[in-house]
Design a protein around this motif. Structure first.
Motif, PDB file in Angstrom:
ATOM      1  N   ASP A  89       0.816  -1.216   0.000  1.00 38.04           N
ATOM      2  CA  ASP A  89       0.000   0.000   0.000  1.00 38.04           C
ATOM      3  C   ASP A  89       0.848   1.263   0.000  1.00 38.04           C
ATOM      4  O   ASP A  89       0.309   2.367  -0.062  1.00 38.04           O
ATOM      5  N   LYS A  90       2.142   1.102   0.097  1.00 35.82           N
ATOM      6  CA  LYS A  90       3.023   2.261   0.122  1.00 35.82           C
ATOM      7  C   LYS A  90       3.036   2.925  -1.259  1.00 35.82           C
ATOM      8  O   LYS A  90       3.318   2.273  -2.258  1.00 35.82           O
ATOM      9  N   PRO A  91       2.712   4.220  -1.349  1.00 35.87           N
ATOM     10  CA  PRO A  91       2.741   4.893  -2.659  1.00 35.87           C
ATOM     11  C   PRO A  91       4.174   5.001  -3.177  1.00 35.87           C
ATOM     12  O   PRO A  91       5.135   5.067  -2.410  1.00 35.87           O
ATOM     13  N   THR A  92       4.278   5.024  -4.484  1.00 34.83           N
ATOM     14  CA  THR A  92       5.593   5.105  -5.130  1.00 34.83           C
ATOM     15  C   THR A  92       5.620   6.315  -6.070  1.00 34.83           C
ATOM     16  O   THR A  92       5.575   6.170  -7.296  1.00 34.83           O
ATOM     17  N   PRO A  93       5.657   7.505  -5.487  1.00 39.05           N
ATOM     18  CA  PRO A  93       5.635   8.696  -6.356  1.00 39.05           C
ATOM     19  C   PRO A  93       6.942   8.917  -7.106  1.00 39.05           C
ATOM     20  O   PRO A  93       6.952   9.485  -8.195  1.00 39.05           O
ATOM     21  N   ASN A  94       8.043   8.474  -6.536  1.00 43.85           N
ATOM     22  CA  ASN A  94       9.346   8.684  -7.153  1.00 43.85           C
ATOM     23  C   ASN A  94       9.673   7.489  -8.038  1.00 43.85           C
ATOM     24  O   ASN A  94      10.117   6.440  -7.559  1.00 43.85           O
ATOM     25  N   LYS A  95       9.439   7.643  -9.344  1.00 45.95           N
ATOM     26  CA  LYS A  95       9.625   6.538 -10.277  1.00 45.95           C
ATOM     27  C   LYS A  95      10.890   6.763 -11.108  1.00 45.95           C
ATOM     28  O   LYS A  95      11.197   7.884 -11.490  1.00 45.95           O
ATOM     29  N   LEU A  96      11.561   5.672 -11.382  1.00 46.47           N
ATOM     30  CA  LEU A  96      12.704   5.682 -12.287  1.00 46.47           C
ATOM     31  C   LEU A  96      12.284   4.985 -13.575  1.00 46.47           C
ATOM     32  O   LEU A  96      11.867   3.818 -13.557  1.00 46.47           O
ATOM     33  N   SER A 145      13.368  10.596 -13.009  1.00 46.83           N
ATOM     34  CA  SER A 145      14.674  10.218 -13.554  1.00 46.83           C
ATOM     35  C   SER A 145      14.481   9.220 -14.686  1.00 46.83           C
ATOM     36  O   SER A 145      13.581   8.382 -14.651  1.00 46.83           O
ATOM     37  N   VAL A 146      15.342   9.325 -15.687  1.00 44.26           N
ATOM     38  CA  VAL A 146      15.260   8.469 -16.867  1.00 44.26           C
ATOM     39  C   VAL A 146      16.635   7.881 -17.134  1.00 44.26           C
ATOM     40  O   VAL A 146      17.650   8.577 -17.050  1.00 44.26           O
ATOM     41  N   MET A 147      16.663   6.604 -17.460  1.00 42.67           N
ATOM     42  CA  MET A 147      17.872   5.936 -17.927  1.00 42.67           C
ATOM     43  C   MET A 147      17.543   5.239 -19.242  1.00 42.67           C
ATOM     44  O   MET A 147      16.455   4.669 -19.379  1.00 42.67           O
ATOM     45  N   VAL A 148      18.456   5.295 -20.189  1.00 35.87           N
ATOM     46  CA  VAL A 148      18.191   4.816 -21.540  1.00 35.87           C
ATOM     47  C   VAL A 148      19.203   3.747 -21.906  1.00 35.87           C
ATOM     48  O   VAL A 148      20.416   3.934 -21.741  1.00 35.87           O
ATOM     49  N   ILE A 149      18.700   2.630 -22.409  1.00 37.05           N
ATOM     50  CA  ILE A 149      19.543   1.565 -22.960  1.00 37.05           C
ATOM     51  C   ILE A 149      19.422   1.634 -24.475  1.00 37.05           C
ATOM     52  O   ILE A 149      18.366   1.326 -25.037  1.00 37.05           O
ATOM     53  N   GLY A 150      20.489   2.046 -25.151  1.00 31.93           N
ATOM     54  CA  GLY A 150      20.458   2.170 -26.610  1.00 31.93           C
ATOM     55  C   GLY A 150      20.671   3.603 -27.055  1.00 31.93           C
ATOM     56  O   GLY A 150      20.060   4.538 -26.532  1.00 31.93           O
ATOM     57  N   ASP A 151      21.538   3.792 -28.042  1.00 36.41           N
ATOM     58  CA  ASP A 151      21.874   5.136 -28.512  1.00 36.41           C
ATOM     59  C   ASP A 151      20.764   5.767 -29.343  1.00 36.41           C
ATOM     60  O   ASP A 151      20.649   6.994 -29.386  1.00 36.41           O
ATOM     61  N   LYS A 152      19.950   4.955 -30.014  1.00 33.17           N
ATOM     62  CA  LYS A 152      18.922   5.522 -30.892  1.00 33.17           C
ATOM     63  C   LYS A 152      17.849   6.262 -30.101  1.00 33.17           C
ATOM     64  O   LYS A 152      17.502   7.403 -30.421  1.00 33.17           O
ATOM     65  N   SER A 153      17.323   5.634 -29.075  1.00 35.86           N
ATOM     66  CA  SER A 153      16.321   6.311 -28.241  1.00 35.86           C
ATOM     67  C   SER A 153      16.939   7.451 -27.447  1.00 35.86           C
ATOM     68  O   SER A 153      16.278   8.452 -27.167  1.00 35.86           O
ATOM     69  N   SER A 191      23.955   1.041  -7.984  1.00 38.39           N
ATOM     70  CA  SER A 191      25.128   1.750  -7.459  1.00 38.39           C
ATOM     71  C   SER A 191      25.240   3.185  -7.959  1.00 38.39           C
ATOM     72  O   SER A 191      26.186   3.891  -7.588  1.00 38.39           O
ATOM     73  N   SER A 192      24.308   3.635  -8.799  1.00 40.34           N
ATOM     74  CA  SER A 192      24.390   4.997  -9.341  1.00 40.34           C
ATOM     75  C   SER A 192      24.008   6.068  -8.325  1.00 40.34           C
ATOM     76  O   SER A 192      24.356   7.234  -8.503  1.00 40.34           O
ATOM     77  N   GLY A 193      23.285   5.680  -7.275  1.00 38.32           N
ATOM     78  CA  GLY A 193      22.866   6.656  -6.278  1.00 38.32           C
ATOM     79  C   GLY A 193      21.555   7.344  -6.584  1.00 38.32           C
ATOM     80  O   GLY A 193      21.133   8.221  -5.813  1.00 38.32           O
ATOM     81  N   VAL A 194      20.895   7.004  -7.671  1.00 34.02           N
ATOM     82  CA  VAL A 194      19.603   7.593  -8.008  1.00 34.02           C
ATOM     83  C   VAL A 194      18.541   7.008  -7.085  1.00 34.02           C
ATOM     84  O   VAL A 194      18.405   5.791  -6.960  1.00 34.02           O
ATOM     85  N   LYS A 195      17.777   7.874  -6.426  1.00 38.76           N
ATOM     86  CA  LYS A 195      16.749   7.438  -5.496  1.00 38.76           C
ATOM     87  C   LYS A 195      15.447   7.173  -6.257  1.00 38.76           C
ATOM     88  O   LYS A 195      15.023   7.984  -7.073  1.00 38.76           O
ATOM     89  N   TYR A 196      14.814   6.044  -5.945  1.00 46.23           N
ATOM     90  CA  TYR A 196      13.549   5.706  -6.595  1.00 46.23           C
ATOM     91  C   TYR A 196      12.770   4.765  -5.679  1.00 46.23           C
ATOM     92  O   TYR A 196      13.340   4.013  -4.878  1.00 46.23           O
TER      93      TYR A 196
END
Length: 312
Positions: A89-96, A145-153, A191-196
């Motif tokens: 039931d814990k809300p997850t407002p901080n999405k990665l 926060s956004v992380m991208v796998i792939g150079d095209k996107s 290990s990147s330190g990004v909080k989510y």
């Protein structure tokens, strides 16, 4: 007297036809056009050979990618079963948001599909990850926060979401993605330190050999697992909870990678098939233009020969 002679000579030169002044013959333009059509025909034929070869290669890789996808989907199914039985039931407002694409092109709209879905998801963070919204007019949440796998996107999202992109990956799954690739990505994310609070994977879902669609998969973070009543029953230690969250993330990334790879190979095969058909149609059109131009040039030469012979 000399001035009058010069004027008469100039008048005679102006009165003479263009052919008498050393201009190009009437069929010179026709010959140049035939040469251009011939060069273009050669170029289109070479392109057709390349697209047919790429289609055959993509067809071969698609069979391997589908087998890997069927095996990788089991990881994703098991992962979903875990989170379905530990509701929180814990809300997850901080999405990665993790966008899964590739580094290669010539595969239709496979990259723009996930890019548009990412823009819609960032504009509707509190709603469904892929809620209907105009991706061009929607306002992007600056805190996501956004992380991208792939150079095209990455290139497509850099302009509008440059401030949200925290990390990018390339050279992932150049052939068939493996669990080692997914585990490496998951370890770098942790290990990147990004909080989510949760991770939303945006990838291409394999529908059939000729179609795909953008899909989203949400994975709860470590804090959400700790707050789950069903998970508290086991009285696990913090290290075990952290390891389970990281392992679940790696499982989900692996399932999305193999499915996205299968979609990429399918889209590339279809794109190369369409390109080969278009090249074949263009060759037919250019060949007809070349034959007509060549026939017209021969006819003009025959007319000139017959006219000259009659004059003699």
């Amino acid at each position: 007297m000399s001035t009058m002679l010069a004027r008469r000579s100039l008048a005679r030169a102006v009165a003479q036809p263009a052919a008498a002044l050393g201009a190009a013959p009437a069929n010179a333009r026709n010959m140049a056009t035939l040469r251009e059509i011939e060069l273009r025909l050669k170029s289109v034929r070479n392109i057709e050979k390349i697209t047919k070869s790429m289609k055959m290669i993509a067809s071969t890789k698609l069979a391997k990618a589908q087998r890997a996808m069927d095996a990788g989907k089991k990881y994703g199914i098991a992962n979903n079963e875990v989170f379905n039985h530990v509701p929180s039931d814990k809300p997850t407002p901080n999405k990665l948001f993790i966008v899964i694409s590739s580094d290669k092109g010539l595969c239709g709209g496979i990259h723009s599909s996930v890019s548009k879905a990412t823009r819609r998801a960032l504009a509707n963070v509190e709603d469904s990850p892929l809620a209907n919204a105009n991706a061009n007019d929607a306002k992007v949440d600056p805190s996501s926060s956004v992380m991208v796998i792939g150079d095209k996107s990455k290139a497509q999202l850099q302009r509008q979401l440059g401030g949200n992109i925290q990390m990018t990956f390339n050279q992932i799954g150049r052939d068939i993605p493996t669990f080692t690739d997914a585990a490496t990505v998951a370890d770098l994310i942790v290990s990147s330190g990004v909080k989510y609070d949760s991770v939303v994977l945006i990838y291409n879902k394999f529908v059939s050999a000729i179609s795909y669609e953008a899909a989203a998969m949400e994975i709860k973070g470590e804090a959400a697992l700790k707050e789950s009543d069903s998970f508290k029953v086991y009285e696990n230690e913090d290290d075990a909870t952290q390891d389970l969250a990281e392992f679940s993330l790696a499982n989900a990334i692996y399932a999305a990678l193999v499915e996205g790879h299968a979609c990429e190979q399918s889209a590339r095969r279809n794109a190369m098939d369409n390109a080969s058909k278009n090249a074949t149609d263009m060759i037919g059109t250019l060949q007809m233009q070349y034959n007509r131009g060549r026939q017209a040039a021969i006819t003009n030469e025959l007319v000139d020969i017959i006219t000259g012979a009659s004059a003699l």
